[in-house]
Design a protein around this motif. Structure first.
Motif, PDB file in Angstrom:
ATOM      1  N   UNK A   1      42.632  43.595  42.511  1.00 36.52           N
ATOM      2  CA  UNK A   1      41.455  43.362  41.678  1.00 36.52           C
ATOM      3  C   UNK A   1      41.662  43.645  40.193  1.00 36.52           C
ATOM      4  N   UNK A   2      42.840  44.128  39.817  1.00 35.31           N
ATOM      5  CA  UNK A   2      43.128  44.324  38.395  1.00 35.31           C
ATOM      6  C   UNK A   2      43.426  42.992  37.700  1.00 35.31           C
ATOM      7  N   UNK A   3      43.710  41.961  38.484  1.00 36.20           N
ATOM      8  CA  UNK A   3      44.059  40.651  37.932  1.00 36.20           C
ATOM      9  C   UNK A   3      43.059  39.597  38.401  1.00 36.20           C
ATOM     10  N   UNK A   4      42.298  38.995  37.474  1.00 37.33           N
ATOM     11  CA  UNK A   4      41.340  37.954  37.876  1.00 37.33           C
ATOM     12  C   UNK A   4      41.987  36.779  38.590  1.00 37.33           C
ATOM     13  N   UNK A   5      43.216  36.436  38.172  1.00 35.18           N
ATOM     14  CA  UNK A   5      43.885  35.292  38.790  1.00 35.18           C
ATOM     15  C   UNK A   5      44.471  35.675  40.151  1.00 35.18           C
ATOM     16  N   UNK A   6      45.275  36.724  40.177  1.00 34.67           N
ATOM     17  CA  UNK A   6      45.907  37.143  41.422  1.00 34.67           C
ATOM     18  C   UNK A   6      44.865  37.596  42.441  1.00 34.67           C
ATOM     19  N   UNK A   7      43.835  38.265  41.960  1.00 33.43           N
ATOM     20  CA  UNK A   7      42.778  38.749  42.846  1.00 33.43           C
ATOM     21  C   UNK A   7      41.741  37.710  43.192  1.00 33.43           C
ATOM     22  N   UNK A   8      41.823  36.532  42.556  1.00 36.24           N
ATOM     23  CA  UNK A   8      40.885  35.426  42.841  1.00 36.24           C
ATOM     24  C   UNK A   8      39.434  35.891  42.737  1.00 36.24           C
ATOM     25  N   UNK A   9      39.127  36.489  41.594  1.00 35.04           N
ATOM     26  CA  UNK A   9      37.793  37.053  41.390  1.00 35.04           C
ATOM     27  C   UNK A   9      36.678  36.046  41.628  1.00 35.04           C
ATOM     28  N   UNK A  10      36.800  34.878  41.033  1.00 32.64           N
ATOM     29  CA  UNK A  10      35.719  33.890  41.112  1.00 32.64           C
ATOM     30  C   UNK A  10      35.429  33.519  42.563  1.00 32.64           C
ATOM     31  N   UNK A  11      36.481  33.298  43.349  1.00 30.68           N
ATOM     32  CA  UNK A  11      36.297  32.914  44.754  1.00 30.68           C
ATOM     33  C   UNK A  11      35.659  34.047  45.554  1.00 30.68           C
ATOM     34  N   UNK A  12      36.052  35.278  45.263  1.00 27.83           N
ATOM     35  CA  UNK A  12      35.519  36.418  46.015  1.00 27.83           C
ATOM     36  C   UNK A  12      34.073  36.714  45.619  1.00 27.83           C
ATOM     37  N   UNK A  13      33.759  36.563  44.357  1.00 26.50           N
ATOM     38  CA  UNK A  13      32.369  36.730  43.929  1.00 26.50           C
ATOM     39  C   UNK A  13      31.481  35.685  44.603  1.00 26.50           C
ATOM     40  N   UNK A  14      31.972  34.460  44.670  1.00 28.40           N
ATOM     41  CA  UNK A  14      31.210  33.395  45.328  1.00 28.40           C
ATOM     42  C   UNK A  14      31.066  33.671  46.821  1.00 28.40           C
ATOM     43  N   UNK A  15      32.110  34.199  47.430  1.00 27.79           N
ATOM     44  CA  UNK A  15      32.049  34.535  48.861  1.00 27.79           C
ATOM     45  C   UNK A  15      30.959  35.564  49.136  1.00 27.79           C
ATOM     46  N   UNK A  16      30.874  36.569  48.279  1.00 28.26           N
ATOM     47  CA  UNK A  16      29.845  37.606  48.447  1.00 28.26           C
ATOM     48  C   UNK A  16      28.453  37.023  48.234  1.00 28.26           C
ATOM     49  N   UNK A  17      28.312  36.207  47.215  1.00 27.94           N
ATOM     50  CA  UNK A  17      27.012  35.553  46.964  1.00 27.94           C
ATOM     51  C   UNK A  17      26.579  34.755  48.195  1.00 27.94           C
ATOM     52  N   UNK A  18      27.480  33.950  48.750  1.00 27.47           N
ATOM     53  CA  UNK A  18      27.140  33.104  49.896  1.00 27.47           C
ATOM     54  C   UNK A  18      26.844  33.936  51.144  1.00 27.47           C
TER      55      UNK A  18
END
Length: 196
Positions: free
Chosen positions: A172-189
């Motif tokens: 989670x220290x890396x937005x790209x490696x940690x795929x922040x956007x995809x994980x945030x969307x997963x939690x929202x859904x």
């Protein structure tokens, strides 16, 4: 369904706070969720330090008037969501201090004299959403799954809560490696559609 979100991170610019926003956003759009309350332990100024002395005994903690509103929140909630980082293989001391005080004998469980107590918080479901710097599987392979054992077996099952879901996000220290956007969307859904 009433949802209590317990947020434990000192920085509102953090990724954990972004996850909090997605939980609230998704839950607000979920027809199964009647009401949401957020308890931000740092913003609240929650005191995690246990004090026992001649005036304050551990066996009386379940009735401590200073903690009454937090007990009411836990009783009110049907789903409890914990959002926190994993530091040194475990939740922050602030959250552990909350757990120490809130999941007290006489409130969260009752000793029956046998091997296991009677859990007094039966029927509630739990979601643990945690972030870490290392790989997602680090706690499983390096720490013998200590985080999940601590939360699910040592805490939630002990007080009668058996419906527990984990979201453990690594890198989670890396937005790209940690795929922040995809994980945030997963939690929202997830919170937009969860029914129990």
């Amino acid at each position: 369904m009433n949802v209590l979100v317990i947020y434990t991170h000192p920085n509102h610019q953090s990724l954990n706070y972004a996850f909090l926003q997605k939980v609230v956003e998704g839950a607000s759009e979920n027809r199964h969720i009647a009401e949401i309350q957020v308890l931000d332990l740092y913003e609240e100024g929650f005191d995690p330090v246990l004090v026992f002395n001649e005036h304050k005994r551990r066996r009386d903690m379940h009735a401590d008037p200073r903690l009454a509103k937090y007990r009411e929140q836990l009783l009110w909630a049907e789903k409890i969501v914990f959002i926190y980082p994993i530091w040194w293989g475990r939740p922050p001391a602030m959250l552990l201090g909350y757990i120490d005080q809130m999941f007290a004998s006489g409130f969260a469980y009752r000793d029956k004299g046998g091997l296991f107590p009677e859990g007094l918080l039966k029927g509630k479901s739990v979601v643990c959403l945690s972030t870490m710097m290392g790989p997602t599987l680090y706690p499983l392979f390096w720490l013998n799954n200590a985080h999940r054992v601590l939360m699910k077996r040592a805490l939630f099952r002990y007080v009668g809560m058996t419906n527990v879901k984990f979201f453990e996000f690594g890198y989670m220290e890396s937005p790209e490696k940690g795929k922040h956007a995809a994980k945030l969307d997963r939690i929202y859904r997830y919170f937009k559609t969860v029914a129990r």
